[in-house]
Design a protein around this motif. Structure first.
Motif, mmCIF file in Angstrom:
data_model
loop_
_atom_site.group_PDB
_atom_site.id
_atom_site.type_symbol
_atom_site.label_atom_id
_atom_site.label_comp_id
_atom_site.label_asym_id
_atom_site.label_seq_id
_atom_site.Cartn_x
_atom_site.Cartn_y
_atom_site.Cartn_z
ATOM 1 N N GLU A 2 -45.472 16.284 44.151
ATOM 2 C CA GLU A 2 -44.204 16.085 44.566
ATOM 3 C C GLU A 2 -43.534 15.568 43.350
ATOM 4 N N THR A 3 -42.156 16.189 43.140
ATOM 5 C CA THR A 3 -41.443 15.539 41.928
ATOM 6 C C THR A 3 -40.054 15.525 42.140
ATOM 7 N N ILE A 4 -39.475 14.547 41.371
ATOM 8 C CA ILE A 4 -37.903 14.424 41.588
ATOM 9 C C ILE A 4 -37.118 14.527 40.047
ATOM 10 N N THR A 5 -36.138 15.196 40.370
ATOM 11 C CA THR A 5 -35.064 15.424 39.113
ATOM 12 C C THR A 5 -33.890 14.584 39.064
ATOM 13 N N ALA A 6 -33.761 14.306 37.845
ATOM 14 C CA ALA A 6 -32.417 13.286 37.527
ATOM 15 C C ALA A 6 -32.018 13.864 36.179
ATOM 16 N N GLY A 7 -30.730 14.507 36.394
ATOM 17 C CA GLY A 7 -30.365 14.952 35.076
ATOM 18 C C GLY A 7 -31.200 15.938 34.489
ATOM 19 N N SER A 8 -31.555 16.029 33.214
ATOM 20 C CA SER A 8 -32.188 17.006 32.498
ATOM 21 C C SER A 8 -33.907 16.570 32.393
ATOM 22 N N TRP A 9 -34.227 15.603 33.350
ATOM 23 C CA TRP A 9 -35.460 15.350 33.316
ATOM 24 C C TRP A 9 -36.327 15.355 34.875
ATOM 25 N N GLN A 10 -37.627 15.631 34.930
ATOM 26 C CA GLN A 10 -38.298 15.731 35.979
ATOM 27 C C GLN A 10 -39.563 14.768 36.052
ATOM 28 N N LEU A 25 -36.258 5.343 35.647
ATOM 29 C CA LEU A 25 -36.779 5.746 34.477
ATOM 30 C C LEU A 25 -36.327 7.140 33.850
ATOM 31 N N LEU A 26 -35.985 8.076 34.888
ATOM 32 C CA LEU A 26 -35.461 9.339 34.730
ATOM 33 C C LEU A 26 -33.982 9.177 34.126
ATOM 34 N N LEU A 27 -33.198 8.343 34.783
ATOM 35 C CA LEU A 27 -32.006 7.986 34.455
ATOM 36 C C LEU A 27 -31.826 7.417 33.010
ATOM 37 N N ALA A 28 -32.870 6.574 32.638
ATOM 38 C CA ALA A 28 -32.660 5.958 31.481
ATOM 39 C C ALA A 28 -33.335 7.031 30.266
ATOM 40 N N ALA A 29 -34.024 7.783 30.590
ATOM 41 C CA ALA A 29 -34.369 8.878 29.675
ATOM 42 C C ALA A 29 -33.097 10.239 29.424
ATOM 43 N N ASN A 30 -32.207 10.070 30.512
ATOM 44 C CA ASN A 30 -30.910 10.567 30.142
ATOM 45 C C ASN A 30 -30.081 9.911 29.361
#
Length: 122
Positions: A2-10, A25-30
């Motif tokens: 199972e994955t989630i996506t935020a911006g250009s990161w998964q 973490l995904l939002l910080a990576a963006n």
């Protein structure tokens, strides 16, 4: 998986981080700040900072958010969305070799020097 996506990161949920920490973490990576992450997630900025600190602790006490993102990337917890889509779909194509010219290129250089009048004393 199972994955989630935020911006250009998964991100992968089965890799050891809870959903909200992974989302932060995904939002910080963006390249978002704590305030932007909090606004996006609907929480207080201190809560966003705490979620990133908890994730940092779980991944080995990283000193910065950048270090946290790099460690998560190395462990395969997060991946850029285009890479994840290519690898997940199995459509990885081999790159074509770069064609080089048959004959080597020749470079010609000429050096010129200005000569001033020279007076010789005898």
């Amino acid at each position: 998986m199972e994955t989630i996506t935020a911006g250009s990161w998964q991100g992968r949920l089965d890799a050891g981080l809870p959903r909200r920490q992974l989302e932060a973490l995904l939002l910080a990576a963006n390249d978002m700040t704590h305030k932007e992450i909090a606004r996006q997630m609907g929480i207080a900025p201190d809560s966003a900072r705490q979620r990133l600190d908890d994730a940092r602790f779980k991944l080995g006490m990283q000193k910065t958010v950048r270090g946290l993102c790099l460690e998560a990337f190395k462990r395969g917890i997060i991946a850029p969305l285009m890479v994840a889509l290519l690898v997940g779909a199995g459509n990885v194509q081999q790159m074509q070799p770069v064609r080089r010219p048959e004959a080597p290129r020749v470079q010609v250089m000429a050096r010129t020097q200005r000569v001033d009048d020279v007076y010789l004393a005898a």
